[in-house]
Motif scaffolding. Structure first.
Motif, PDB file in Angstrom:
ATOM      1  N   GLN A  52     -24.650   3.320  39.429  1.00  0.00           N
ATOM      2  CA  GLN A  52     -24.705   4.595  38.722  1.00  0.00           C
ATOM      3  C   GLN A  52     -25.488   5.590  39.559  1.00  0.00           C
ATOM      4  OE1 GLN A  52     -26.468   2.925  35.183  1.00  0.00           O
ATOM      5  NE2 GLN A  52     -28.410   3.925  35.602  1.00  0.00           N
ATOM      6  N   LEU A  53     -25.193   6.850  39.346  1.00  0.00           N
ATOM      7  CA  LEU A  53     -25.828   7.935  40.076  1.00  0.00           C
ATOM      8  C   LEU A  53     -26.759   8.654  39.127  1.00  0.00           C
ATOM      9  CD1 LEU A  53     -25.936   9.752  42.620  1.00  0.00           C
ATOM     10  CD2 LEU A  53     -24.007  11.018  41.660  1.00  0.00           C
ATOM     11  N   ASN A  54     -28.048   8.684  39.460  1.00  0.00           N
ATOM     12  CA  ASN A  54     -29.040   9.366  38.643  1.00  0.00           C
ATOM     13  C   ASN A  54     -29.477  10.631  39.363  1.00  0.00           C
ATOM     14  OD1 ASN A  54     -28.919   7.245  36.895  1.00  0.00           O
ATOM     15  ND2 ASN A  54     -30.941   6.442  37.343  1.00  0.00           N
ATOM     16  N   PHE A  55     -29.337  11.760  38.668  1.00  0.00           N
ATOM     17  CA  PHE A  55     -29.831  13.027  39.203  1.00  0.00           C
ATOM     18  C   PHE A  55     -31.265  13.193  38.714  1.00  0.00           C
ATOM     19  CE2 PHE A  55     -25.264  13.728  39.221  1.00  0.00           C
ATOM     20  CZ  PHE A  55     -25.080  14.309  40.467  1.00  0.00           C
ATOM     21  N   LEU A  56     -32.209  13.311  39.647  1.00  0.00           N
ATOM     22  CA  LEU A  56     -33.609  13.471  39.283  1.00  0.00           C
ATOM     23  C   LEU A  56     -33.985  14.939  39.173  1.00  0.00           C
ATOM     24  CD1 LEU A  56     -35.072  10.769  41.685  1.00  0.00           C
ATOM     25  CD2 LEU A  56     -34.405  10.509  39.304  1.00  0.00           C
ATOM     26  N   ALA A  57     -33.259  15.803  39.804  1.00  0.00           N
ATOM     27  CA  ALA A  57     -33.463  17.255  39.772  1.00  0.00           C
ATOM     28  C   ALA A  57     -32.179  17.875  40.286  1.00  0.00           C
ATOM     29  CB  ALA A  57     -34.667  17.628  40.645  1.00  0.00           C
ATOM     30  N   ASP A  58     -32.252  19.106  40.732  1.00  0.00           N
ATOM     31  CA  ASP A  58     -31.054  19.748  41.277  1.00  0.00           C
ATOM     32  C   ASP A  58     -30.531  18.917  42.434  1.00  0.00           C
ATOM     33  OD1 ASP A  58     -31.246  21.792  39.496  1.00  0.00           O
ATOM     34  OD2 ASP A  58     -32.246  23.168  40.858  1.00  0.00           O
ATOM     35  N   ALA A  59     -29.283  18.550  42.342  1.00  0.00           N
ATOM     36  CA  ALA A  59     -28.673  17.737  43.396  1.00  0.00           C
ATOM     37  C   ALA A  59     -27.217  18.137  43.549  1.00  0.00           C
ATOM     38  CB  ALA A  59     -28.785  16.252  43.072  1.00  0.00           C
ATOM     39  N   CYS A  60     -26.688  17.810  44.707  1.00  0.00           N
ATOM     40  CA  CYS A  60     -25.293  18.089  45.015  1.00  0.00           C
ATOM     41  C   CYS A  60     -24.734  16.856  45.707  1.00  0.00           C
ATOM     42  CB  CYS A  60     -25.210  19.303  45.943  1.00  0.00           C
ATOM     43  SG  CYS A  60     -23.546  19.641  46.537  1.00  0.00           S
TER      44      CYS A  60
END
Length: 123
Positions: A52-60
Motif C-alpha cells: 500500500q502507498l501511504n501519503f504522509l504529506a504532499d506527494a506526487c
C-alpha cells in the motif's frame, strides 16, 4: 527521519509487487508500481497482502502504463483505507493534460473502493 517514517519502516518488505496487468477490459496497477515520485510517501506491506502507498504529506507519484494498453476511455477506481473524517482529494493527471479529481471517502479504517472516474488513455 520522523517518528512516522521510523514506524512505517517496520512494515517495509523487499517483495516485488510492481507488475501492471493489462487484462483487456481491466488494467490493474499495484500501488508499489510507482515511477517518478516526490514528497513524503512510503510504500509498505499491506496486512491483506501486496503493498500500500501511504501519503504522509504532499506527494506526487507517477505510473507508466505499458505501450500495449488499448487507447480508449476507462473507469478508474482506487482501493483506499482512511482513518480521518476529512480527506483531501487526489488529483490524477492523464497524458500530461487531462486532470481528474478523485474524491477519497472516509472509510473508518476499512478498505473500500472509490467511486469510478472516467479517464481517456491515448496511444
Amino acid at each position: 527521519k520522523t517518528k512516522i517514517e521510523k514506524y512505517l519502516e517496520i512494515f517495509e518488505t523487499g517483495e516485488d509487487d510492481t507488475e501492471i496487468k493489462d487484462e483487456g477490459e481491466k488494467i490493474t496497477i499495484p500501488a508499489a508500481a510507482i515511477g517518478f515520485n516526490s514528497g513524503q510517501k512510503v510504500v509498505i506491506a499491506s496486512m491483506d497482502g501486496g503493498k500500500q502507498l501511504n501519503f504522509l504529506a504532499d506527494a506526487c507519484v507517477e505510473y507508466e502504463l505499458p505501450d500495449e494498453v488499448e487507447p480508449r476511455p476507462y473507469t478508474l477506481t482506487l482501493d483506499v483505507c482512511t482513518v480521518h473524517l476529512k480527506q483531501a482529494p487526489l488529483f490524477l493527471k492523464v497524458n500530461d493534460d487531462q486532470e481528474v479529481e478523485i474524491k477519497i471517502p472516509y472509510t473508518v479504517g476499512e478498505w473500500k473502493t472509490t467511486e469510478g472516474v472516467e479517464v481517456h488513455l491515448e496511444g
